[in-house]
Design an enzyme around this catalytic site. Structure first.
Site, PDB file in Angstrom:
ATOM      1  CG  ASP A  47      -2.023  -0.960   1.191  1.00 25.18           C
ATOM      2  OD1 ASP A  47      -2.023  -1.826   0.299  1.00 25.18           O
ATOM      3  OD2 ASP A  47      -2.912  -0.888   2.068  1.00 25.18           O
ATOM      4  CG  HIS A 190       2.119  -0.242   4.376  1.00 26.50           C
ATOM      5  ND1 HIS A 190       1.732  -1.250   5.244  1.00 26.50           N
ATOM      6  CD2 HIS A 190       1.054   0.593   4.269  1.00 26.50           C
ATOM      7  CE1 HIS A 190       0.488  -1.018   5.662  1.00 26.50           C
ATOM      8  NE2 HIS A 190       0.057   0.098   5.089  1.00 26.50           N
TER       9      HIS A 190
END
Length: 227
Positions: A47, A190
């Site tokens: 992300d 992430h």
């Protein structure tokens, strides 16, 4: 037998042998690939990109034979279109993670629509295609968020395992999180943590040791499947 005739026979025999080896190698390759992914496929997701660390992450994933879904923020895709194109060139799948990463469940329907639609446009303009997958920031969703996402043909994707890399998880802990995945499941990671980047080679080793492969995420089922 003349020397010329002998050479002709020898050449024909060599060609036949080469064909046999090629056929054997080709036929063995498919079962080998199938065996490598015998336990199924999992979804690696990253992300919040693209960012200043995206290039290094893409290099690490590619070097270790991994593909992943990149849930990009629209504001960063608009600011860094070359990195979106780099994600696609590296074999990754690009998805929607809202434009500014707000708490969507606190917004009006019009605001939610803006967050999702602008991201769709930013990613498409950057060369990332039209996303089919959407991850709401923080995993927060409700009926309104789901209905707006569906309006844009998006399937909402949360996760089965949270690596906690956003919360300072160590490289060891991130690898251990990956080890908990089973067929079809998805892990949250992430784009930016240094420990996540460092974990990539061990993530590849962990999956291989368990007979799992990194797959794509099906818009139909929301689960990881073969690419």
């Amino acid at each position: 037998m003349t020397a010329k005739r002998a050479l002709t026979v020898l050449a024909a025999a060599s060609a036949a042998a080469a064909l046999t080896v090629t056929a054997t190698t080709t036929s063995a390759a498919a079962p080998a690939r199938a065996a490598a992914c015998g336990a199924g496929y999992v979804g690696l997701t990253f992300d919040d990109g693209p960012s200043g660390t995206t290039t290094k992450l893409l290099d690490a994933l590619r070097q270790n034979g991994l593909r992943a879904t990149m849930f990009n923020q629209g504001q960063y895709a608009a600011a860094n279109p070359s990195l979106v194109r780099a994600q696609v060139a590296a074999g990754m799948w690009v998805a929607n993670h809202s434009y500014t990463h707000p708490h969507l469940t606190r917004l009006s329907q019009a605001q939610i629509d803006s967050e999702i639609s602008r991201t769709q446009q930013a990613i498409a303009n950057a060369g990332g295609g039209t996303p089919k997958l959407f991850r709401p920031p923080y995993g927060e969703t409700n009926a309104t968020v789901k209905s707006v996402a569906a309006r844009y043909g998006l399937t909402e994707i949360i996760w089965h395992v949270d690596s906690q890399d956003w919360n300072g998880a160590s490289t060891d802990a991130i690898v251990q999180s990956v080890a908990r995945l089973t067929n079809g499941q998805i892990i949250l990671m992430h784009d930016w943590p240094a420990n996540t980047l460092a974990a990539v080679p061990r993530i590849a080793q962990t999956l291989a040791s368990r007979g799992l492969c990194a797959g794509t995420i099906s818009p139909q089922t929301g689960r990881a499947v073969a690419p």
